[in-house]
Design a protein around this motif. Structure first.
Motif, mmCIF file in Angstrom:
data_model
loop_
_atom_site.group_PDB
_atom_site.id
_atom_site.type_symbol
_atom_site.label_atom_id
_atom_site.label_comp_id
_atom_site.label_asym_id
_atom_site.label_seq_id
_atom_site.Cartn_x
_atom_site.Cartn_y
_atom_site.Cartn_z
ATOM 1 N N ALA A 2 0.882 -1.312 0.183
ATOM 2 C CA ALA A 2 0.643 -0.078 0.553
ATOM 3 C C ALA A 2 0.670 1.067 0.206
ATOM 4 O O ALA A 2 1.830 1.360 0.699
ATOM 5 C CB ALA A 2 -0.763 0.004 1.090
ATOM 6 N N SER A 3 0.482 2.450 -0.815
ATOM 7 C CA SER A 3 1.090 3.500 -0.668
ATOM 8 C C SER A 3 -0.096 4.925 0.151
ATOM 9 O O SER A 3 -0.772 4.813 -0.286
ATOM 10 C CB SER A 3 1.510 4.149 -2.001
ATOM 11 O OG SER A 3 0.272 3.966 -2.829
ATOM 12 N N VAL A 4 1.028 5.751 0.356
ATOM 13 C CA VAL A 4 0.469 6.792 0.963
ATOM 14 C C VAL A 4 0.796 7.818 1.145
ATOM 15 O O VAL A 4 2.546 8.404 1.005
ATOM 16 C CB VAL A 4 0.005 6.188 2.861
ATOM 17 C CG1 VAL A 4 -0.803 7.450 3.286
ATOM 18 C CG2 VAL A 4 -0.335 5.052 2.751
ATOM 19 N N LEU A 5 0.282 9.066 0.703
ATOM 20 C CA LEU A 5 0.861 10.217 0.580
ATOM 21 C C LEU A 5 0.375 11.035 1.774
ATOM 22 O O LEU A 5 -0.767 11.354 2.069
ATOM 23 C CB LEU A 5 0.569 11.382 -1.318
ATOM 24 C CG LEU A 5 1.198 12.202 -1.170
ATOM 25 C CD1 LEU A 5 2.847 12.475 -0.787
ATOM 26 C CD2 LEU A 5 0.319 13.279 -2.113
ATOM 27 N N VAL A 6 1.175 12.334 2.394
ATOM 28 C CA VAL A 6 0.697 13.014 3.598
ATOM 29 C C VAL A 6 1.451 14.316 3.103
ATOM 30 O O VAL A 6 2.083 14.379 2.218
ATOM 31 C CB VAL A 6 1.298 12.764 4.896
ATOM 32 C CG1 VAL A 6 1.428 13.393 5.633
ATOM 33 C CG2 VAL A 6 1.714 10.767 5.692
#
Length: 116
Positions: A2-6
């Motif tokens: 999974a990938s998350v941009l903050v």
């Protein structure tokens, strides 16, 4: 994975705070994503003419599963136009990404996990 941009407000642009300490806390939170097997990135913005380019470039890096918009942007009344701009840019450039909202720099992982 999974990938998350903050997406958060650049600590260097906030007067009267210890920008280095805040950046260290943001980096620590980013590292916490790895403990959950999540690939995470961060885009720090300043409410000026660079916001769109910064957000669009970050969104183009890869397909993000979740974009977390920081509470400092979301809860600061003067930054409401910035918050709206970010949400609309995510909607336009990463329409498959879920949007999540943290309450501060220390719960971005939990915000993202709600949508993963």
């Amino acid at each position: 994975m999974a990938s998350v941009l903050v997406v958060g407000y650049d600590p260097q642009a906030i007067p009267g705070i210890d920008a280095d300490a805040l950046r260290a806390a943001l980096d620590a939170e980013l590292a916490r994503f790895g403990e959950h097997g999540i690939d995470a990135g961060m885009a720090l913005v300043v409410f000026d003419g660079t916001v769109e380019a910064t957000i669009v470039a970050a969104l183009a890096e890869r397909p993000w599963d979740v974009v977390v918009v920081g509470g400092g942007i979301r809860t600061t009344e003067q930054l409401l136009p910035l918050f709206e701009q970010i949400v609309n840019l995510v909607h336009r450039h990463a329409p498959r990404a879920a949007l999540a909202f943290n309450t501060g720099g220390g719960d971005s992982v939990e915000a993202a996990l709600r949508w993963l």
